[in-house]
Design an enzyme around this catalytic site. Structure first.
Site, short mmCIF file in Angstrom:
data_model
loop_
_atom_site.label_atom_id
_atom_site.label_comp_id
_atom_site.label_asym_id
_atom_site.label_seq_id
_atom_site.Cartn_x
_atom_site.Cartn_y
_atom_site.Cartn_z
N MET A 1 0.83 -1.20 0.00
CA MET A 1 0.00 0.00 0.00
C MET A 1 0.87 1.26 0.00
O MET A 1 2.04 1.22 0.40
CB MET A 1 -0.92 0.01 1.22
CG MET A 1 -1.97 -1.10 1.23
SD MET A 1 -3.16 -0.90 -0.09
CE MET A 1 -4.24 -2.28 0.26
N CYS A 2 0.30 2.37 -0.39
CA CYS A 2 1.02 3.64 -0.46
C CYS A 2 1.02 4.34 0.89
O CYS A 2 0.50 3.83 1.88
CB CYS A 2 0.37 4.52 -1.53
SG CYS A 2 0.25 3.73 -3.15
#
Length: 255
Positions: A1-2
Protein backbone atom coordinates in the site's frame (compact mmCIF):
# COMPACT_ATOMS: atom_id res chain seq x y z
CA UNK A 1 0.00 0.00 0.00
CA UNK A 2 1.02 3.64 -0.46
CA UNK A 3 1.67 6.32 2.12
CA UNK A 4 -0.24 9.58 2.61
CA UNK A 5 0.80 12.89 4.17
CA UNK A 6 -1.41 15.94 4.57
CA UNK A 7 -1.18 19.27 6.37
CA UNK A 8 -3.83 21.89 7.10
CA UNK A 9 -3.04 25.17 8.90
CA UNK A 10 -4.50 28.56 9.76
CA UNK A 11 -1.39 30.35 8.48
CA UNK A 12 1.03 29.38 5.70
CA UNK A 13 3.46 26.83 7.15
CA UNK A 14 6.27 24.76 5.67
CA UNK A 15 6.01 20.98 5.70
CA UNK A 16 9.77 20.36 5.42
CA UNK A 17 10.15 18.63 8.80
CA UNK A 18 7.28 16.18 8.26
CA UNK A 19 8.23 15.56 4.63
CA UNK A 20 11.82 14.76 5.61
CA UNK A 21 10.63 11.87 7.77
CA UNK A 22 7.90 10.88 5.33
CA UNK A 23 10.35 10.52 2.43
CA UNK A 24 12.36 7.92 4.37
CA UNK A 25 9.49 5.49 3.82
CA UNK A 26 10.44 5.38 0.13
CA UNK A 27 13.49 3.14 0.46
CA UNK A 28 14.88 3.45 3.99
CA UNK A 29 12.14 2.67 6.52
CA UNK A 30 9.64 1.41 3.93
CA UNK A 31 9.50 -0.05 0.43
CA UNK A 32 7.21 2.52 -1.20
CA UNK A 33 9.54 3.12 -4.13
CA UNK A 34 7.31 3.54 -7.19
CA UNK A 35 7.11 7.32 -7.33
CA UNK A 36 5.97 10.19 -5.18
CA UNK A 37 4.38 13.61 -5.36
CA UNK A 38 3.42 16.69 -3.39
CA UNK A 39 1.08 19.65 -3.96
CA UNK A 40 1.02 22.98 -2.13
CA UNK A 41 -1.87 25.41 -2.31
CA UNK A 42 -1.05 29.12 -2.49
CA UNK A 43 -4.29 31.13 -2.62
CA UNK A 44 -6.01 29.62 -5.70
CA UNK A 45 -2.75 28.41 -7.19
CA UNK A 46 -1.03 25.05 -6.72
CA UNK A 47 2.64 24.09 -6.80
CA UNK A 48 2.60 20.47 -7.97
CA UNK A 49 5.65 18.18 -8.08
CA UNK A 50 5.70 14.49 -9.06
CA UNK A 51 8.52 12.07 -9.81
CA UNK A 52 8.60 8.38 -10.70
CA UNK A 53 11.91 7.99 -8.80
CA UNK A 54 12.15 7.07 -5.10
CA UNK A 55 11.37 10.01 -2.81
CA UNK A 56 14.30 9.13 -0.56
CA UNK A 57 16.87 10.01 -3.24
CA UNK A 58 14.89 12.02 -5.82
CA UNK A 59 16.54 15.36 -6.68
CA UNK A 60 13.08 16.93 -6.75
CA UNK A 61 12.37 15.62 -3.24
CA UNK A 62 15.67 17.12 -2.14
CA UNK A 63 14.46 20.47 -3.48
CA UNK A 64 11.33 20.20 -1.31
CA UNK A 65 13.42 19.37 1.76
CA UNK A 66 15.70 22.37 1.19
CA UNK A 67 13.15 24.93 -0.03
CA UNK A 68 10.50 25.50 2.67
CA UNK A 69 7.42 26.27 0.58
CA UNK A 70 4.71 27.61 2.90
CA UNK A 71 1.08 26.64 2.47
CA UNK A 72 -2.15 26.21 4.43
CA UNK A 73 -3.01 22.96 2.62
CA UNK A 74 -0.51 20.32 1.50
CA UNK A 75 -1.02 16.79 0.17
CA UNK A 76 1.84 14.35 -0.45
CA UNK A 77 1.95 10.71 -1.53
CA UNK A 78 4.55 7.95 -1.77
CA UNK A 79 3.57 5.17 -4.15
CA UNK A 80 3.80 1.41 -3.93
CA UNK A 81 2.17 0.36 -7.18
CA UNK A 82 -0.80 -2.01 -7.16
CA UNK A 83 -2.46 -0.91 -10.39
CA UNK A 84 -0.83 0.91 -13.30
CA UNK A 85 2.77 1.07 -14.46
CA UNK A 86 5.48 3.06 -12.70
CA UNK A 87 5.46 6.41 -14.50
CA UNK A 88 4.77 10.10 -14.05
CA UNK A 89 1.20 9.77 -15.28
CA UNK A 90 0.41 7.44 -12.38
CA UNK A 91 2.07 9.46 -9.61
CA UNK A 92 -0.17 11.03 -6.98
CA UNK A 93 -1.39 13.57 -6.08
CA UNK A 94 -3.66 14.23 -9.05
CA UNK A 95 -5.01 17.70 -9.87
CA UNK A 96 -8.26 18.79 -11.54
CA UNK A 97 -10.26 22.05 -11.80
CA UNK A 98 -13.85 22.46 -10.63
CA UNK A 99 -15.83 25.67 -9.98
CA UNK A 100 -12.77 27.78 -10.73
CA UNK A 101 -10.58 26.09 -8.10
CA UNK A 102 -7.94 23.40 -8.25
CA UNK A 103 -8.66 20.13 -6.45
CA UNK A 104 -5.88 17.81 -5.31
CA UNK A 105 -6.36 14.11 -4.49
CA UNK A 106 -4.17 11.24 -3.28
CA UNK A 107 -5.22 7.67 -2.47
CA UNK A 108 -3.76 4.82 -0.47
CA UNK A 109 -5.32 1.45 -1.20
CA UNK A 110 -6.50 -0.86 -3.94
CA UNK A 111 -9.95 -0.67 -5.53
CA UNK A 112 -11.05 -3.82 -7.35
CA UNK A 113 -13.33 -3.46 -10.38
CA UNK A 114 -14.23 0.18 -9.69
CA UNK A 115 -14.53 1.64 -13.17
CA UNK A 116 -17.83 3.56 -13.29
CA UNK A 117 -18.75 5.40 -16.45
CA UNK A 118 -17.19 8.84 -16.82
CA UNK A 119 -19.36 11.06 -18.99
CA UNK A 120 -18.19 14.57 -18.12
CA UNK A 121 -14.90 16.29 -18.97
CA UNK A 122 -13.09 14.56 -16.09
CA UNK A 123 -10.92 11.81 -17.55
CA UNK A 124 -7.91 9.90 -16.17
CA UNK A 125 -4.55 10.42 -17.86
CA UNK A 126 -2.90 7.38 -16.29
CA UNK A 127 -4.13 3.86 -15.60
CA UNK A 128 -4.63 3.75 -11.83
CA UNK A 129 -7.78 2.94 -9.92
CA UNK A 130 -7.01 6.04 -7.84
CA UNK A 131 -7.20 8.56 -10.67
CA UNK A 132 -10.38 6.96 -12.03
CA UNK A 133 -11.97 7.27 -8.57
CA UNK A 134 -10.88 10.92 -8.35
CA UNK A 135 -12.39 11.72 -11.75
CA UNK A 136 -15.64 10.07 -10.72
CA UNK A 137 -15.72 12.06 -7.46
CA UNK A 138 -15.19 15.30 -9.39
CA UNK A 139 -17.92 14.32 -11.84
CA UNK A 140 -20.38 13.51 -9.07
CA UNK A 141 -19.58 16.70 -7.15
CA UNK A 142 -20.30 18.75 -10.27
CA UNK A 143 -23.60 16.88 -10.75
CA UNK A 144 -24.64 17.26 -7.09
CA UNK A 145 -24.24 21.04 -6.76
CA UNK A 146 -25.46 23.71 -9.16
CA UNK A 147 -23.09 26.29 -7.69
CA UNK A 148 -20.13 26.46 -5.36
CA UNK A 149 -21.21 24.67 -2.15
CA UNK A 150 -20.10 25.39 1.40
CA UNK A 151 -17.53 23.24 3.17
CA UNK A 152 -20.34 21.64 5.17
CA UNK A 153 -22.33 20.82 2.01
CA UNK A 154 -19.24 19.41 0.32
CA UNK A 155 -18.55 17.23 3.36
CA UNK A 156 -22.02 15.71 3.24
CA UNK A 157 -21.66 14.90 -0.47
CA UNK A 158 -18.13 13.53 -0.10
CA UNK A 159 -19.20 11.33 2.80
CA UNK A 160 -21.85 9.76 0.57
CA UNK A 161 -19.47 9.33 -2.38
CA UNK A 162 -16.77 7.76 -0.21
CA UNK A 163 -19.28 5.28 1.17
CA UNK A 164 -20.19 4.26 -2.39
CA UNK A 165 -16.54 3.63 -3.36
CA UNK A 166 -15.26 2.02 -0.15
CA UNK A 167 -16.94 -1.40 -0.69
CA UNK A 168 -14.65 -1.95 -3.69
CA UNK A 169 -11.50 -2.13 -1.55
CA UNK A 170 -9.20 -0.03 0.59
CA UNK A 171 -9.99 3.65 0.20
CA UNK A 172 -7.84 5.93 2.33
CA UNK A 173 -7.63 9.34 0.67
CA UNK A 174 -6.81 13.01 1.07
CA UNK A 175 -8.62 15.72 -0.92
CA UNK A 176 -8.33 19.50 -0.85
CA UNK A 177 -9.52 22.53 -2.81
CA UNK A 178 -7.29 24.96 -0.92
CA UNK A 179 -10.12 25.96 1.45
CA UNK A 180 -10.23 22.76 3.49
CA UNK A 181 -8.72 19.28 3.59
CA UNK A 182 -10.87 16.13 3.63
CA UNK A 183 -9.50 12.79 4.83
CA UNK A 184 -11.18 9.40 4.58
CA UNK A 185 -9.98 6.20 6.24
CA UNK A 186 -10.73 2.61 5.32
CA UNK A 187 -7.82 1.17 7.27
CA UNK A 188 -4.87 3.14 8.64
CA UNK A 189 -4.86 6.93 8.93
CA UNK A 190 -3.85 9.20 11.83
CA UNK A 191 -3.74 12.90 12.62
CA UNK A 192 -2.09 15.16 15.18
CA UNK A 193 -3.09 18.71 16.14
CA UNK A 194 -0.36 21.19 17.02
CA UNK A 195 -1.04 24.48 18.75
CA UNK A 196 0.39 26.63 21.54
CA UNK A 197 2.33 25.73 23.64
CA UNK A 198 4.56 24.14 21.01
CA UNK A 199 7.49 21.94 21.99
CA UNK A 200 10.20 19.57 20.75
CA UNK A 201 9.08 16.91 18.27
CA UNK A 202 11.12 13.88 17.16
CA UNK A 203 10.65 12.02 13.88
CA UNK A 204 9.99 8.28 13.93
CA UNK A 205 11.66 7.58 10.55
CA UNK A 206 14.83 9.62 11.03
CA UNK A 207 16.93 10.79 13.98
CA UNK A 208 15.82 14.39 13.73
CA UNK A 209 14.10 16.74 16.21
CA UNK A 210 12.68 20.23 15.94
CA UNK A 211 11.60 22.75 18.57
CA UNK A 212 8.40 24.16 17.11
CA UNK A 213 8.28 26.89 19.76
CA UNK A 214 11.15 28.54 17.88
CA UNK A 215 9.39 28.27 14.53
CA UNK A 216 5.80 29.30 15.34
CA UNK A 217 3.56 32.04 16.70
CA UNK A 218 1.15 31.54 19.61
CA UNK A 219 -1.83 31.81 17.25
CA UNK A 220 -0.60 29.10 14.85
CA UNK A 221 -2.73 25.96 14.51
CA UNK A 222 -1.61 22.98 12.46
CA UNK A 223 -3.00 19.52 11.68
CA UNK A 224 -0.78 16.83 10.16
CA UNK A 225 -2.32 13.65 8.71
CA UNK A 226 -0.36 10.51 7.85
CA UNK A 227 -0.83 6.83 7.10
CA UNK A 228 1.12 6.08 10.26
CA UNK A 229 2.45 8.49 12.93
CA UNK A 230 5.47 10.51 11.82
CA UNK A 231 6.72 11.36 15.33
CA UNK A 232 7.49 9.40 18.48
CA UNK A 233 6.58 11.91 21.20
CA UNK A 234 3.18 13.24 20.12
CA UNK A 235 -0.34 11.86 20.56
CA UNK A 236 -1.69 10.83 17.15
CA UNK A 237 -5.42 10.13 16.82
CA UNK A 238 -6.53 7.18 14.68
CA UNK A 239 -9.39 7.64 12.25
CA UNK A 240 -12.31 5.28 12.68
CA UNK A 241 -13.01 2.75 9.93
CA UNK A 242 -15.08 4.42 7.23
CA UNK A 243 -14.68 7.89 8.76
CA UNK A 244 -14.49 11.05 6.66
CA UNK A 245 -13.17 14.15 8.46
CA UNK A 246 -12.75 17.72 7.24
CA UNK A 247 -10.06 20.08 8.53
CA UNK A 248 -9.96 23.86 8.06
CA UNK A 249 -7.70 26.53 9.57
CA UNK A 250 -5.74 23.89 11.47
CA UNK A 251 -8.74 22.38 13.24
CA UNK A 252 -11.02 19.39 12.85
CA UNK A 253 -14.51 20.60 11.96
CA UNK A 254 -17.68 19.08 13.31
CA UNK A 255 -20.08 18.33 10.46
Amino acid sequence: MCQLLGMNCNTPTDVTFSFTGFAQRAGHTGDHCDGWGIAFFEDKGVRHFVDHERAVDSPIAELIRRYPIKSCNVISHIRKATQGVVGLQNCHPFVRELWGRYWVFAHNGDLKDFRPRLHSHFRPVGTTDSEHAFCWIMQELAKSHAGVPSIAELTITLRDLAARIAPYGTFNFLLSNGQALWAHASTHLYYVERRHPFGHVHLSDEDLSLDFSQETQETDEVVVIATSPLTTNEVWTAFAHGELVVFADGRRLTT
